[in-house]
Design a protein around this motif. Sequence first.
Motif, PDB file in Angstrom:
ATOM      1  N   TYR A   1     -54.200  56.887  69.022  1.00  0.00           N
ATOM      2  CA  TYR A   1     -54.343  56.501  67.565  1.00  0.00           C
ATOM      3  C   TYR A   1     -53.597  55.635  67.344  1.00  0.00           C
ATOM      4  CZ  TYR A   1     -51.460  60.195  66.205  1.00  0.00           C
ATOM      5  OH  TYR A   1     -50.069  60.323  65.613  1.00  0.00           O
ATOM      6  N   ILE A   2     -54.107  54.349  66.952  1.00  0.00           N
ATOM      7  CA  ILE A   2     -52.937  53.916  66.329  1.00  0.00           C
ATOM      8  C   ILE A   2     -52.249  53.782  64.489  1.00  0.00           C
ATOM      9  CG2 ILE A   2     -52.747  51.570  68.070  1.00  0.00           C
ATOM     10  CD1 ILE A   2     -53.724  51.039  64.272  1.00  0.00           C
ATOM     11  N   ALA A   3     -51.529  53.894  64.106  1.00  0.00           N
ATOM     12  CA  ALA A   3     -51.554  54.490  62.702  1.00  0.00           C
ATOM     13  C   ALA A   3     -50.381  53.385  62.046  1.00  0.00           C
ATOM     14  CB  ALA A   3     -49.917  55.919  62.741  1.00  0.00           C
ATOM     15  N   VAL A   4     -50.603  53.769  61.031  1.00  0.00           N
ATOM     16  CA  VAL A   4     -49.407  52.990  59.466  1.00  0.00           C
ATOM     17  C   VAL A   4     -48.807  54.510  59.013  1.00  0.00           C
ATOM     18  CG1 VAL A   4     -49.895  51.949  57.504  1.00  0.00           C
ATOM     19  CG2 VAL A   4     -51.576  51.120  59.408  1.00  0.00           C
ATOM     20  N   LEU A   5     -48.164  54.249  58.976  1.00  0.00           N
ATOM     21  CA  LEU A   5     -46.923  55.711  58.159  1.00  0.00           C
ATOM     22  C   LEU A   5     -46.271  55.159  56.604  1.00  0.00           C
ATOM     23  CD1 LEU A   5     -46.203  55.605  60.757  1.00  0.00           C
ATOM     24  CD2 LEU A   5     -44.974  57.528  60.493  1.00  0.00           C
ATOM     25  N   GLY A   6     -46.288  55.508  56.244  1.00  0.00           N
ATOM     26  CA  GLY A   6     -46.419  55.682  54.680  1.00  0.00           C
ATOM     27  C   GLY A   6     -45.108  56.347  53.782  1.00  0.00           C
ATOM     28  N   HIS A   7     -44.969  56.188  52.625  1.00  0.00           N
ATOM     29  CA  HIS A   7     -44.437  57.785  52.079  1.00  0.00           C
ATOM     30  C   HIS A   7     -44.688  57.941  51.073  1.00  0.00           C
ATOM     31  CE1 HIS A   7     -40.332  56.216  50.049  1.00  0.00           C
ATOM     32  NE2 HIS A   7     -40.451  55.295  51.079  1.00  0.00           N
ATOM     33  N   VAL A   8     -44.781  58.568  50.217  1.00  0.00           N
ATOM     34  CA  VAL A   8     -45.344  58.400  48.610  1.00  0.00           C
ATOM     35  C   VAL A   8     -44.347  59.452  47.297  1.00  0.00           C
ATOM     36  CG1 VAL A   8     -47.565  59.530  49.022  1.00  0.00           C
ATOM     37  CG2 VAL A   8     -46.253  61.206  48.819  1.00  0.00           C
ATOM     38  N   ASP A   9     -43.354  59.737  48.027  1.00  0.00           N
ATOM     39  CA  ASP A   9     -42.530  60.388  47.675  1.00  0.00           C
ATOM     40  C   ASP A   9     -41.313  59.354  47.338  1.00  0.00           C
ATOM     41  OD1 ASP A   9     -41.975  60.240  50.153  1.00  0.00           O
ATOM     42  OD2 ASP A   9     -39.916  60.737  49.578  1.00  0.00           O
ATOM     43  N   VAL A  10     -40.131  59.138  46.125  1.00  0.00           N
ATOM     44  CA  VAL A  10     -39.703  58.628  45.258  1.00  0.00           C
ATOM     45  C   VAL A  10     -37.917  58.325  45.085  1.00  0.00           C
ATOM     46  CG1 VAL A  10     -41.227  57.147  44.199  1.00  0.00           C
ATOM     47  CG2 VAL A  10     -39.697  58.859  42.710  1.00  0.00           C
ATOM     48  N   VAL A  11     -37.077  57.777  44.915  1.00  0.00           N
ATOM     49  CA  VAL A  11     -35.239  58.325  44.272  1.00  0.00           C
ATOM     50  C   VAL A  11     -35.891  58.239  43.509  1.00  0.00           C
ATOM     51  CG1 VAL A  11     -34.941  56.841  46.554  1.00  0.00           C
ATOM     52  CG2 VAL A  11     -34.841  55.872  44.729  1.00  0.00           C
ATOM     53  N   PRO A  12     -35.056  59.539  42.988  1.00  0.00           N
ATOM     54  CA  PRO A  12     -34.664  59.218  40.762  1.00  0.00           C
ATOM     55  C   PRO A  12     -34.866  57.727  40.368  1.00  0.00           C
ATOM     56  CG  PRO A  12     -33.389  60.475  42.010  1.00  0.00           C
ATOM     57  CD  PRO A  12     -33.806  59.850  43.193  1.00  0.00           C
ATOM     58  N   GLU A  13     -35.063  57.485  39.331  1.00  0.00           N
ATOM     59  CA  GLU A  13     -35.421  56.710  38.928  1.00  0.00           C
ATOM     60  C   GLU A  13     -34.001  55.166  38.528  1.00  0.00           C
ATOM     61  OE1 GLU A  13     -36.095  59.382  35.171  1.00  0.00           O
ATOM     62  OE2 GLU A  13     -36.822  58.995  37.208  1.00  0.00           O
ATOM     63  N   GLY A  14     -32.969  56.589  37.445  1.00  0.00           N
ATOM     64  CA  GLY A  14     -31.321  55.983  37.364  1.00  0.00           C
ATOM     65  C   GLY A  14     -31.826  55.426  35.470  1.00  0.00           C
ATOM     66  N   SER A  15     -31.299  54.904  35.275  1.00  0.00           N
ATOM     67  CA  SER A  15     -31.167  54.267  33.741  1.00  0.00           C
ATOM     68  C   SER A  15     -31.123  52.813  33.736  1.00  0.00           C
ATOM     69  CB  SER A  15     -29.675  55.069  32.922  1.00  0.00           C
ATOM     70  OG  SER A  15     -28.938  54.263  33.942  1.00  0.00           O
ATOM     71  N   GLY A  16     -31.321  52.604  31.912  1.00  0.00           N
ATOM     72  CA  GLY A  16     -31.431  50.940  31.771  1.00  0.00           C
ATOM     73  C   GLY A  16     -32.702  49.791  31.989  1.00  0.00           C
ATOM     74  N   TRP A  17     -33.929  50.975  31.934  1.00  0.00           N
ATOM     75  CA  TRP A  17     -35.154  50.392  33.040  1.00  0.00           C
ATOM     76  C   TRP A  17     -35.290  49.580  31.401  1.00  0.00           C
ATOM     77  CZ3 TRP A  17     -39.302  50.845  36.946  1.00  0.00           C
ATOM     78  CH2 TRP A  17     -38.155  51.274  37.683  1.00  0.00           C
TER      79      TRP A  17
END
Length: 462
Positions: A77-93
């Motif tokens: 098989y061939i694959a595409v790997l991605g992630h659904v976790d994220v880093v914290p948003e931080g401030s100032g958005w």
Amino acid sequence: MQFNEYIDDYKEDLIESTKGLVRIKSIEEEEKDGMPFGEGPALALQYALNTADSMGFKTVNMDNYVGFVEYGQGEEYIAVLGHVDVVPEGSGWKYNPYGAEIHDDKIYGRGTIDDKGPIMAALYGLKAIKDSGIKISKKIRIIFGTNEESGCGEIQYYLDKEKAPVAAFTPDADYPVINGEKGITFFQLHKDFEVKSNKEKIIYIKGGSKANMVPDYCEMAIKTDREDIIVEYANTFKEMIGFDIEAEIKGDLVIVVSKGKSAHGSTPEVGVNAIMQLLAFAGELELDKCDATRFIEFMNIHIGLETDGESFGVYMKDEVSGELSFNVGLIDMNEETVKLELNLRYPVTHTFEEMMEGIDKTLDGTGMRIQNMIHQEPLYFPEDHPLVETLSKIYSEATGVEAKPFSIGGGTYAKEMPNTVAFGPLFPGREELAHQVDEYIFIDDLVLNAKIYAEAIYRLAK
């Protein structure tokens, strides 16, 4: 690009699926029952798998560590790997980091470019292949990880139970093709304070949220009888040096705040490190000599605002991947001890041992100790490798621009999964906003990614 019309038809669905995933705050948290990386990543994984299930795909959830979507038949098989976790948003958005708001044809939110939007684009690329009915000779998997931002612990869990793909890409970097990734280290520096001040005291210094983010905020509390002088000097220092430093009196303490600019730990030179700004200011206050102030002096002499590790004795450079990158991502200091979290990334033709030799020499005699070292070896594929050549050709055909593979300081799943390189999603000329405030993805880029990934998946699987 034979799947373009299908992708155009899916455009609104792709946008809504991306928005739905971005709205889930999937930062690593304490383990819960059946949720190894906390509730957020588990919810994001289930959302992605539910989206694929609604398309008619077979889906597998591997105990909330990792999940995958499967299409086609065959042993390989061939694959595409991605992630659904994220880093914290931080401030100032400017916009809600989990609002997935659309402004000026961009979707804003944490994860839009890293990596929720791109992995949704890959899923819709696979849907185009399925709906077209075109024949393929290999099985295809879209793999959703949940721990990429905090150690990639889920990939070993996957490989313990499943064999590796024969070819794969991860949509988690830049175009055209990433054929090299620097060696990466995450570690902590600890020091206990034995000699303490009897007069002026640094009560705490706290700043940053993760080692692989340039910290945009740091705060210090000082107990002193020079309150007014320090507050006044903060204003003078800000005017003279240009650092965003402010101080105010709160009760019997002076609170000093340093504001910087967040950036990815692989590119610390494009950020402004709030921790190192604050330590530079603290070093000018002529506080009583003690272990805490000696530590600050060490940091200012051996790191300062450098992002290449030269004064720390670890500078390296090669033609393939450039200079070593050095990021101080987190500090937690009180009257008794200090802990730093650092992220160093070294060039692909150098070694971990070379870097450690420089670190050990600099730390010798300081009483500082290294703890919780995490290391990833460098990755390098030659430009004539079949996977690199195939993806380069697809990018050139899609954009009309000749593809020139290059190396990066960022680390992706390509280091964890055999036979894998990073491929997109960021197009040349676009602003790099991974791990930064006001992260976004252009809607047109999201759609174009889906078209490119559909073609890439098909070519690899046929």
